[in-house]
Design a protein around this motif. Structure first.
Motif, mmCIF file in Angstrom:
data_model
loop_
_atom_site.group_PDB
_atom_site.id
_atom_site.type_symbol
_atom_site.label_atom_id
_atom_site.label_comp_id
_atom_site.label_asym_id
_atom_site.label_seq_id
_atom_site.Cartn_x
_atom_site.Cartn_y
_atom_site.Cartn_z
ATOM 1 N N ILE A 172 5.247 -20.321 8.277
ATOM 2 C CA ILE A 172 6.374 -19.381 8.338
ATOM 3 C C ILE A 172 5.967 -18.235 7.407
ATOM 4 O O ILE A 172 5.577 -18.483 6.245
ATOM 5 C CB ILE A 172 7.677 -20.040 7.860
ATOM 6 C CG1 ILE A 172 8.074 -21.184 8.824
ATOM 7 C CG2 ILE A 172 8.808 -19.016 7.769
ATOM 8 C CD1 ILE A 172 9.193 -22.055 8.353
ATOM 9 N N VAL A 173 6.003 -17.035 7.963
ATOM 10 C CA VAL A 173 5.462 -15.902 7.187
ATOM 11 C C VAL A 173 6.575 -14.948 6.784
ATOM 12 O O VAL A 173 7.649 -14.922 7.394
ATOM 13 C CB VAL A 173 4.390 -15.133 7.996
ATOM 14 C CG1 VAL A 173 3.248 -16.056 8.390
ATOM 15 C CG2 VAL A 173 5.009 -14.466 9.216
ATOM 16 N N SER A 174 6.263 -14.158 5.757
ATOM 17 C CA SER A 174 7.192 -13.106 5.345
ATOM 18 C C SER A 174 7.020 -11.937 6.303
ATOM 19 O O SER A 174 5.894 -11.575 6.653
ATOM 20 C CB SER A 174 6.876 -12.672 3.911
ATOM 21 O OG SER A 174 7.461 -11.413 3.662
ATOM 22 N N MET A 175 8.115 -11.369 6.759
ATOM 23 C CA MET A 175 8.024 -10.273 7.719
ATOM 24 C C MET A 175 7.593 -8.970 7.047
ATOM 25 O O MET A 175 7.268 -8.001 7.723
ATOM 26 C CB MET A 175 9.380 -10.071 8.416
ATOM 27 C CG MET A 175 9.753 -11.212 9.357
ATOM 28 S SD MET A 175 8.611 -11.387 10.727
ATOM 29 C CE MET A 175 9.497 -10.469 11.965
ATOM 30 N N ARG B 126 2.600 -12.743 4.691
ATOM 31 C CA ARG B 126 2.063 -13.787 3.818
ATOM 32 C C ARG B 126 2.712 -15.137 4.190
ATOM 33 O O ARG B 126 3.902 -15.178 4.513
ATOM 34 C CB ARG B 126 2.418 -13.436 2.373
ATOM 35 C CG ARG B 126 1.459 -13.962 1.327
ATOM 36 C CD ARG B 126 1.632 -13.230 -0.008
ATOM 37 N NE ARG B 126 2.994 -12.820 -0.272
ATOM 38 C CZ ARG B 126 3.896 -13.591 -0.887
ATOM 39 N NH1 ARG B 126 3.575 -14.811 -1.277
ATOM 40 N NH2 ARG B 126 5.125 -13.137 -1.087
ATOM 41 N N ILE B 127 1.928 -16.205 4.122
ATOM 42 C CA ILE B 127 2.486 -17.531 4.428
ATOM 43 C C ILE B 127 3.360 -17.963 3.251
ATOM 44 O O ILE B 127 2.857 -18.110 2.127
ATOM 45 C CB ILE B 127 1.378 -18.584 4.668
ATOM 46 C CG1 ILE B 127 0.522 -18.201 5.875
ATOM 47 C CG2 ILE B 127 1.972 -19.983 4.862
ATOM 48 C CD1 ILE B 127 -0.664 -19.090 6.133
ATOM 49 N N VAL B 128 4.646 -18.111 3.527
ATOM 50 C CA VAL B 128 5.556 -18.521 2.459
ATOM 51 C C VAL B 128 6.011 -19.978 2.624
ATOM 52 O O VAL B 128 6.480 -20.586 1.682
ATOM 53 C CB VAL B 128 6.799 -17.595 2.386
ATOM 54 C CG1 VAL B 128 6.416 -16.196 1.949
ATOM 55 C CG2 VAL B 128 7.535 -17.580 3.716
ATOM 56 N N GLY B 129 5.877 -20.472 3.832
ATOM 57 C CA GLY B 129 6.319 -21.860 4.061
ATOM 58 C C GLY B 129 5.715 -22.427 5.326
ATOM 59 O O GLY B 129 4.967 -21.741 6.036
ATOM 60 N N SER C 189 -4.042 -10.814 7.774
ATOM 61 C CA SER C 189 -4.538 -9.824 8.756
ATOM 62 C C SER C 189 -5.909 -10.207 9.265
ATOM 63 O O SER C 189 -6.215 -10.027 10.443
ATOM 64 C CB SER C 189 -4.558 -8.422 8.150
ATOM 65 O OG SER C 189 -5.249 -8.459 6.912
ATOM 66 N N ASP C 190 -6.743 -10.828 8.317
ATOM 67 C CA ASP C 190 -8.057 -11.303 8.753
ATOM 68 C C ASP C 190 -7.877 -12.327 9.865
ATOM 69 O O ASP C 190 -8.570 -12.316 10.879
ATOM 70 C CB ASP C 190 -8.793 -11.964 7.573
ATOM 71 C CG ASP C 190 -9.272 -10.925 6.569
ATOM 72 O OD1 ASP C 190 -9.128 -9.719 6.883
ATOM 73 O OD2 ASP C 190 -9.726 -11.327 5.486
ATOM 74 N N HIS C 191 -6.944 -13.142 9.620
ATOM 75 C CA HIS C 191 -6.676 -14.188 10.595
ATOM 76 C C HIS C 191 -6.240 -13.599 11.935
ATOM 77 O O HIS C 191 -6.666 -14.057 13.000
ATOM 78 C CB HIS C 191 -5.576 -15.103 10.040
ATOM 79 C CG HIS C 191 -5.161 -16.186 10.987
ATOM 80 N ND1 HIS C 191 -6.026 -17.171 11.402
ATOM 81 C CD2 HIS C 191 -3.981 -16.404 11.633
ATOM 82 C CE1 HIS C 191 -5.404 -17.953 12.257
ATOM 83 N NE2 HIS C 191 -4.144 -17.508 12.402
ATOM 84 N N LEU C 192 -5.441 -12.534 11.857
ATOM 85 C CA LEU C 192 -4.994 -11.864 13.083
ATOM 86 C C LEU C 192 -6.171 -11.298 13.845
ATOM 87 O O LEU C 192 -6.228 -11.383 15.075
ATOM 88 C CB LEU C 192 -3.995 -10.753 12.748
ATOM 89 C CG LEU C 192 -2.566 -11.222 12.415
ATOM 90 C CD1 LEU C 192 -1.736 -10.060 11.922
ATOM 91 C CD2 LEU C 192 -1.933 -11.864 13.632
ATOM 92 N N VAL C 193 -7.075 -10.745 13.101
ATOM 93 C CA VAL C 193 -8.263 -10.164 13.730
ATOM 94 C C VAL C 193 -9.018 -11.258 14.467
ATOM 95 O O VAL C 193 -9.405 -11.113 15.611
ATOM 96 C CB VAL C 193 -9.156 -9.485 12.654
ATOM 97 C CG1 VAL C 193 -10.502 -9.104 13.233
ATOM 98 C CG2 VAL C 193 -8.442 -8.274 12.085
ATOM 99 N N GLU C 194 -9.142 -12.426 13.789
ATOM 100 C CA GLU C 194 -9.837 -13.565 14.402
ATOM 101 C C GLU C 194 -9.153 -13.965 15.717
ATOM 102 O O GLU C 194 -9.797 -14.200 16.715
ATOM 103 C CB GLU C 194 -9.767 -14.776 13.455
ATOM 104 C CG GLU C 194 -10.843 -14.773 12.398
ATOM 105 C CD GLU C 194 -10.584 -15.910 11.411
ATOM 106 O OE1 GLU C 194 -10.818 -15.692 10.225
ATOM 107 O OE2 GLU C 194 -10.115 -17.001 11.857
#
Ligand code: C2E
Ligand code: MG
Ligand code: MG
Length: 789
Positions: free
Chosen positions: A545-548, A552-555, A780-785
């Motif tokens: 669960i990310v912060s909008m 960032r992964i918050v949970g 964002s790196d992960h998004l690119v992947e």
């Protein structure tokens, strides 16, 4: 004395004195006794009088003799002295007077006149001689005096003495004889009267005894009679005396109490007038039976007419006493057994009916089905069995409470009934399961009825002002096979119902043989699911669960998977509904709770951050209702030393759709542990904005169905916007679920959504995969992947 005792007594007398009655003997004896007694007394008196007379006369004579001799001794003394003194003269005169008195006494003593005159003559002769002597003495003629004294006077005295001796001894004999006779007579009378007296006394005693007995007998007879009257008057049972043809000759007062009819108005009427017309012929039969068998009890049960028009059940016993002159009829005892009958009927009703709806239960349904099947054998058309199961009744029951659930079931029963023909049978098997027996299931009748039922149950049911939505899954089985057995038909309808449920609910399905195999398969699946935890087949996946704001992964949200040995990795949708239905969800959920807490602790240590990583854990309705859920959550958190605020429990709307006391209490208990609470899949169930205010909620999760259409339709945008605006005013955290595109993310960001979850950021993955994911520093790196993939 009783007639029997009297006759026994007379028999005895008759035996002793033939032809003489006991009373006559008594009379004879009494007369004899009186005669003997009176005669005896009279005789005794006479005899004793005779004896007394003789005795008295004897005494007088002896006194006369004695006085005479005393007079002579005076003359003798005077002779010796040679003259008569004045004193001697006076004494002589006194003795003479006394002697004369005794002669009078003798004269009146009752002695015989001869004796009296003899003694008087002798005395007079002696007295004359004494006078001669005294005269001579007075004249001093001593010689003459002496001569007369020794001759004439002596001679007179001898005569007097001897005569008196003769008379007195005769008198003594007479007196003795009289006494003797009196004594002997008395003895005889006593000898005669004593036995009579004894007999009479005995008879008197036995009479007295008999009269006592008689009095006692009469008293006890009166008592018995009074007792009998009291018994009859106060008996709760009706007692009638009937003639051979049922005419009432006597009716006890109980008729008033039992039937409200005064006994007097029943006398002279026919008993059949108070008997239920359906029972009259039976009544006539038992009357005939009783009339033909004297002194034998004939029993029956019948309905009797009450004055108020109602019917009372009575147990009737007939005893033929036609031959008894005291009775001369058939005694009918009627006991009111209405209450017992009603109780029995209640028990029977209870045994065959459902207590809530009053509908037939399984036993009665099977019975009617069996009858229906036997009728089918005679007629052309088939019978049909419908198995109806409500689709989400459990949710209503769990959230609104059992009373509301019961009211809903009553309404459901009414609605189903409205779709049936009068001949058809609606039964409740229990819970939310109903069955219908369609007496005529020819053609498309079963389908038409099923469609009608599905339709009427789709309409909302209002319980406590709350609209509750339900639907029904219906299975239909039709007769027509050679092996039609009620239980088998019911089972087949159940199988078809399950088919309707699994293929989407709110529909019907007609049984086909192929379904049996499916049902068996489901049973096997349920068994396997129960063992899944023990076999380590349950695994927990996690979705970030990310912060909008900065992605960032918050949970993370824990999501259960079943690694089925044959079917492979199964998503929750494939097994959670069954687990929920069968209760297996409790052990599955407990496993996920512990495992997710353990994993969070591991990640919090591995990836320290501020704020710390949080873990969302799903609770199904059944888990939420479970009494130990609060303790389970508290224990898991303590076990891994977590901060309770880092745990977020996701509860689906179906649980919270009504503001019931229980829901609020449970939510508050959870809240007291310190955990966060989220409403999952918001706006997909019984959404109500109102409960958001009253429930201690921290987060709402907007369902993927809204998010997925964001941007496609203006309307959806508006709904999501409204939800977010409302949540914002209540300072609630908002998480958007199922974000798959940047567009969706951008829109949610624009609307002010706090957190996001979806394939755009990461699919749910195993703990290892998610560990790797968090490791990668930038989202964002992960998004690119992802884009490159
Ligand atoms: P949920 O709590 O609403 O979980 C989110 C569901 O959406 C997950 O499905 C997840 O894989 C799916 N999802 C997330 N992002 C996307 C996306 O972008 N696109 C699409 N198409 N799907 C996405 P999943 O894992 O199949 O779980 C389904 C439901 O099963 C959950 O819905 C939750 O209600 C229930 N569930 C899962 N795990 C548990 C559990 O441990 N206990 C309980 N009681 N229920 C659980
Ligand atoms: Mg969830
Ligand atoms: Mg959800």
């Amino acid at each position: 004395m009783s007639p029997i005792a009297q006759s026994a007594k007379d028999d005895k007398v008759e035996a002793v004195m033939p032809g003489v009655s006991s009373d006559r003997v008594e009379r004879i004896l009494t007369t004899t006794l009186i005669v003997a007694a009176v005669g005896g007394v009279l005789a005794f008196n006479i005899l004793s009088h005779i004896a007394d007379t003789n005795r008295r006369a004897q005494i007088s004579i002896e006194r006369i003799v004695g006085l005479t001799f005393k007079m002579r001794s005076i003359t003798s003394d005077s002779l010796a002295k040679g003259g008569l003194t004045g004193g001697a003269r006076k004494r002589l005169a006194a003795f003479e007077e006394q002697a004369q008195t005794q002669i009078d006494v003798l004269d009146h003593s009752g002695a015989s006149a001869d004796d009296v005159s003899t003694i008087t003559r002798c005395y007079e002769a002696s007295r004359a001689a004494i006078v001669t002597v005294t005269d001579a003495l007075a004249k001093r003629n001593i010689a003459k005096a002496s001569y007369i004294d020794s001759t004439k006077l002596a001679q007179c005295l001898v005569t007097l003495n001897s005569t008196s001796l003769a008379i007195t001894s005769s008198m003594e004999r007479n007196a003795d004889v009289a006494y003797g006779i009196a004594l002997i007579g008395s003895g005889i009378i006593i000898a005669i009267t004593m036995p009579i007296l004894v007999i009479l006394f005995r008879r008197f005693e036995s009479r007295r005894h008999e009269s006592l007995l008689l009095a006692n007998e009469r008293r006890s007879l009166r008592q018995n009679e009074a007792r009998f009257h009291s018994l009859v008057a106060n008996a709760t049972d009706i007692i009638l005396i009937l003639d051979r043809f049922g005419l009432i000759q006597y009716a006890s007062p109980a008729t008033d109490k039992v039937l409200g009819i005064p006994s007097a108005s029943l006398t002279g009427t026919r008993v059949y007038t108070i008997i239920h017309h359906d029972d009259v012929s039976h009544a006539r039969n038992i009357m005939d039976q009783s009339a033909g068998s004297p002194s034998v009890n004939v029993t029956a049960e019948m309905r009797l007419l009450h004055q108020n028009g109602s019917w009372r059940h009575a147990e009737i016993v007939l005893i033929n006493q036609l031959g008894q002159p005291e009775v001369g009829g058939i005694i009918a005892t009627m006991r009111d057994i209405t209450e017992r009958k009603e109780f029995e009927e209640q028990l029977t009703h209870h045994a065959f009916h459902d207590s809530l709806t009053g509908l037939p239960n399984r036993a009665l349904f099977l019975d009617r089905l069996s009858l229906g099947l036997s009728r089918t054998a005679r007629h052309e058309h088939a019978v049909g069995v419908m198995f109806i199961d409500l689709d989400n009744f459990k949710v209503v029951n769990d959230s609104l409470g059992h009373q509301a659930g019961d009211r809903m079931l009553l309404e459901v029963a009414d609605r189903i009934k409205s779709c049936l023909r009068p001949d058809d049978t609606l039964a409740r098997l229990g819970g939310d399961e109903f069955t219908v027996l369609l007496e005529n299931a020819s053609g498309t009748i079963p389908q038409m009825v099923a469609e009608r039922i599905v339709r009427v149950l789709e309409e909302p049911i209002y319980v406590e002002g709350q609209a509750c939505f339900t639907s029904a899954s219906i299975g239909i089985a039709l007769s027509g096979n050679s092996d039609d057995i009620p239980q088998f038909l019911l089972r087949d309808a159940d199988t078809a119902m399950y088919e309707a449920k699994t293929s989407g609910k709110g529909r019907y399905s007609i049984f086909h043989r192929s379904m049996s195999a499916k049902a068996a398969e489901r049973l096997e699946f349920e068994g396997e699911l129960r063992k899944a935890v023990d076999r380590n087949e349950v695994v927990v996946f996690y979705q970030p669960i990310v912060s909008m704001l900065d992605e960032r992964i918050v949970g993370l949200e824990s999501l259960m998977r079943w690694k089925h040995p044959i079917r492979g990795m199964l998503p929750p949708g494939k097994f959670i509904p069954i687990a929920e239905e069968t209760g297996t969800i409790i052990s599955l959920g407990q496993f996920v709770l512990v495992e997710a807490c353990r994993q969070l602790r591991e990640w919090q240590e591995m990836f320290p951050s501020d704020p710390r990583l949080k873990m969302s854990i799903n609770l199904s309705p059944r888990q939420f209702q479970h009494p130990e859920i609060v303790d389970d959550v508290r224990t898991a958190i303590r076990r891994f030393g977590l901060n309770p605020a880092d745990i977020k429990l996701e509860i689906t709307e179906s649980v919270t759709f009504a503001d019931t006391e229980n829901t609020v209490r449970k939510l508050e208990q959870l809240k007291q542990i310190g955990v966060q609470l989220a409403i999952d899949d918001f706006c997909t169930g019984y959404s109500s904005m109102s409960y958001l205010k009253s429930f201690p909620i921290d987060t709402i999760k907007i369902d993927r169905s809204f998010v997925s259409r964001l941007g496609d339709e203006v309307e959806d945008d508006a709904i999501v916007k409204a939800i977010i605006t409302l949540a914002k005013t209540m300072r609630l955290d908002i998480t958007g679920e199922g974000i798959e595109t940047h567009e969706q993310m951008r829109r949610l960001q624009a609307l002010g959504c706090d957190h996001g979850q979806g394939y755009l950021f990461s699919k749910p993955g195993s703990a290892t995969e998610i560990t790797e994911l968090i490791k990668s520093r930038s989202m964002s790196d992960h998004l690119v992947e992802l884009r490159a993939a």
